[in-house]
Design a protein around this motif. Structure first.
Motif, mmCIF file in Angstrom:
data_model
loop_
_atom_site.group_PDB
_atom_site.id
_atom_site.type_symbol
_atom_site.label_atom_id
_atom_site.label_comp_id
_atom_site.label_asym_id
_atom_site.label_seq_id
_atom_site.Cartn_x
_atom_site.Cartn_y
_atom_site.Cartn_z
ATOM 1 N N MET A 186 63.064 10.012 -112.087
ATOM 2 C CA MET A 186 62.823 10.392 -113.483
ATOM 3 C C MET A 186 64.087 10.213 -114.323
ATOM 4 O O MET A 186 65.176 10.636 -113.949
ATOM 5 N N GLY A 187 63.947 9.536 -115.461
ATOM 6 C CA GLY A 187 65.041 9.427 -116.411
ATOM 7 C C GLY A 187 66.140 8.451 -116.059
ATOM 8 O O GLY A 187 67.142 8.352 -116.761
ATOM 9 N N SER A 226 63.918 3.577 -123.753
ATOM 10 C CA SER A 226 64.340 4.749 -124.509
ATOM 11 C C SER A 226 63.552 5.986 -124.101
ATOM 12 O O SER A 226 64.126 7.063 -123.865
ATOM 13 N N LYS A 227 62.255 5.831 -123.998
ATOM 14 C CA LYS A 227 61.407 6.973 -123.627
ATOM 15 C C LYS A 227 61.665 7.401 -122.186
ATOM 16 O O LYS A 227 61.671 8.604 -121.881
ATOM 17 N N TYR A 228 61.894 6.439 -121.311
ATOM 18 C CA TYR A 228 62.104 6.796 -119.905
ATOM 19 C C TYR A 228 63.450 7.502 -119.725
ATOM 20 O O TYR A 228 63.559 8.469 -118.958
ATOM 21 N N LEU A 229 64.471 7.026 -120.409
ATOM 22 C CA LEU A 229 65.776 7.671 -120.328
ATOM 23 C C LEU A 229 65.725 9.109 -120.839
ATOM 24 O O LEU A 229 66.475 9.968 -120.362
ATOM 25 N N ASN A 230 64.829 9.354 -121.788
ATOM 26 C CA ASN A 230 64.672 10.705 -122.331
ATOM 27 C C ASN A 230 63.638 11.522 -121.562
ATOM 28 O O ASN A 230 63.252 12.611 -122.013
ATOM 29 N N SER A 231 63.199 10.971 -120.409
ATOM 30 C CA SER A 231 62.216 11.646 -119.546
ATOM 31 C C SER A 231 60.914 11.948 -120.285
ATOM 32 O O SER A 231 60.241 12.953 -120.002
ATOM 33 N N GLU A 232 60.539 11.066 -121.202
ATOM 34 C CA GLU A 232 59.277 11.212 -121.925
ATOM 35 C C GLU A 232 58.123 10.535 -121.202
ATOM 36 O O GLU A 232 56.964 10.689 -121.599
ATOM 37 N N LEU A 240 53.890 5.764 -115.137
ATOM 38 C CA LEU A 240 54.389 4.390 -115.244
ATOM 39 C C LEU A 240 53.955 3.559 -114.041
ATOM 40 O O LEU A 240 53.566 2.391 -114.181
ATOM 41 N N LYS A 241 53.992 4.136 -112.871
ATOM 42 C CA LYS A 241 53.568 3.432 -111.659
ATOM 43 C C LYS A 241 52.098 3.032 -111.728
ATOM 44 O O LYS A 241 51.719 1.921 -111.335
#
Length: 335
Positions: free
Chosen positions: A255-256, A301-307, A313-314
């Motif tokens: 995550m993130g 951007s969203k993944y880095l922010n754990s959104e 996603l998988k």
């Protein structure tokens, strides 16, 4: 300044590459009948990273380049693939060729075998010239191209010939552009460094990205790429639907974190550049409902922010991969 058409062509040339050495040198190549080359060592079943090359080579064809793929059977023999059995190596090479064509490789791309190159005495004369212009230190530094260490080469001197063969391939095929993964950099930089002394073309290097292993990092947090020798580290072009679902479900995807994340790598280097303009994330209404991602930057951007949850996603990636891989897999498995 470049004109608009030249800028567009250069943008296509560098699309989805890790680095182009150098982009300025490419300008004249795009206006002439230039030669591009990539070598593949037949060493097992092809995995999803081959799709990066299928699409990049098609782009080079569209730019008017003559593109050649060297099926490096002799190189694989030096590297002890399939126990050095040349028949098994060539069978693997044929499978690679089929997989690339089934995946949509242009028929204008020409396949060659290293066996045909080495049958010409001129090849070995050129290899000798390459060796005379290379130092042992530079050759040692190039050993990672074959996944080997200096200790491996010290036990089997033929391993030192491998980098020399790869540089010789570039010169023998009169290549203007050499294409390879970032792990091929040392050999291709050697060809650039000695080209002028040998009176040969100085090849432009297109470095292509590597995809991280589905299992995650190696020891000491080193990058570990997908491997043909580890079935659960990669999505193969022969995988069936249940294989794809299982492998993606179990894949490393913290995550993130996007660095060395294989799920992120596949989306960044395969899906968004070539196969999808958006990715639909299907969430239940209780968790915010479904939404679409329209670019990799937005996803990152969203993944880095754990959104974005890794499992969401998988699931989205799994459905896309099934649509991409199964048509190729069905043809390969029916052969």
């Amino acid at each position: 300044m470049y004109d608009k058409e030249t800028m567009e062509n250069l943008d296509l040339l560098k699309k989805n590459t890790s680095e182009v050495i150098t982009l300025d040198e490419c300008r004249d190549l795009l206006s002439s009948n230039s030669e591009a080359y990539i070598g593949f060592e037949p060493s097992g079943l092809p995995h999803i990273a081959i799709l990066i090359y299928v699409n990049k080579l098609n782009e080079l064809v569209s730019l008017g380049l003559n593109v050649k793929i060297l099926l490096a059977d002799w190189h694989a023999r030096v590297n002890d693939k399939f126990g050095g059995d040349i028949n098994l190596i060539r069978e693997s090479g044929e499978t690679l060729k089929k997989s690339m064509l089934y995946a949509g490789l242009s028929n204008d791309v020409k396949f060659l075998w290293a066996t045909d190159l080495v049958s010409n005495p001129d090849y070995w004369e050129l290899l000798l010239q390459t060796a005379k212009n290379s130092s042992l230190l530079r050759i040692r530094r190039s050993l990672p191209i074959m996944g080997r260490t200096e200790e491996d080469a010290d036990k089997d001197f033929s391993k030192y010939i491998y980098p020399l063969m790869q540089v010789t391939d570039v010169f023998y095929l009169n290549s203007d552009i050499a294409i390879g993964g970032t792990d091929q950099r040392h050999a291709y930089m050697l060809s650039r460094d000695i080209a002028e002394k040998m009176g040969r073309k100085k090849p432009v290097l297109l470095e292509m990205p590597l995809i991280a292993s589905l299992k995650g990092k190696g020891r000491m947090d080193d990058f570990k790429k997908m491997s043909k020798s580890d079935p659960d580290s990669a999505i193969f072009l022969t995988d069936k639907e249940e294989d794809i679902r299982r492998k993606i479900k179990n894949a490393f995807c913290p995550m993130g974190i996007v660095e060395n994340n294989p799920i992120i790598d596949i989306i960044k280097y395969v899906i968004f550049p070539y196969y999808a303009s958006e990715i639909e994330i299907k969430r239940p209404e209780s968790h915010g409902g479904p939404y679409a991602l329209h670019s990799f930057k937005e996803l990152e951007s969203k993944y880095l922010n754990s959104e974005i949850h890794p499992m969401d996603l998988k699931k989205a990636l799994t459905e896309i991969l099934i649509n991409i891989i199964l048509p190729v897999s069905n043809k390969l498995n029916s052969d």
